[in-house]
Scaffold this motif. Structure first.
Motif: not given
Ligand SMILES: [Zn+2]
Length: 172
Positions: A97-98, A101, A128
């Protein structure tokens, strides 16, 4: 980052981005992404990418990891990193997930702007959602898991059952 909106991207676009990213990393046919090792690979080969492992107390409760999108620096709680090293699906997905980003905002440079007060965040504009979508598509290749059940996906890809089921439901 709830107060930001980002240029709109569809699941299909993020899936394609995940596929290209897999290709660049030589992971095209890899069911199970070596996400922990990838942190070091990206640190070496991807300009602007860096990460550090911090004691759990260094981040607020409920935050497992975070990405500073101005610097490209990812901070990961020690317990999450260890969990990912031990193959825990949820922790492996947190790291993905990071990285999501970083890839969407720092590497691809999707345009980010401050949301107006009261303005509605649509799914496709939500950074997000984009990171979550990218992470799911990256960790669980639709191409490679097309004939699998959620439980098979969970085992083969090293992700939680809920993540496997989510991708299974969203694979069309
Ligand atoms: Zn996030």
């Amino acid at each position: 980052m709830p107060k930001y909106i980002v240029e709109s991207k569809s699941r299909a676009e993020l899936r394609l981005l995940a596929e290209v990213f897999r290709m660049l990393l030589n992971l095209t046919d890899e069911l199970r992404v070596p996400i922990v090792e990838l942190l070091d690979v990206l640190s070496i080969h991807l300009k602007g990418f860096s990460y550090e492992i911090v004691p759990d107390e260094a981040l607020p409760e409920g935050i497992h990891a975070e990405t500073d999108i101005r610097t490209g620096h990812i901070t990961i709680k020690e317990s999450v990193y260890e969990g990912a090293c031990n193959g825990l699906g949820r922790d492996r997905m947190t790291i993905a997930h990071e990285i999501g980003h970083f890839i969407t905002l720092c590497f691809c440079g999707f345009k980010l702007q401050r949301g107006f007060k009261g303005s509605k965040l649509k799914t496709f504009n939500d950074p997000e959602w984009q990171a979550k979508c990218f992470a799911g598509e990256f960790m669980i290749s639709r191409r490679l898991t097309a004939n699998m059940t959620p439980i098979e996906i969970s085992r083969a890809c090293g992700v939680s059952y809920s993540a496997a089921y989510y991708q299974y439901k969203h694979r069309n």
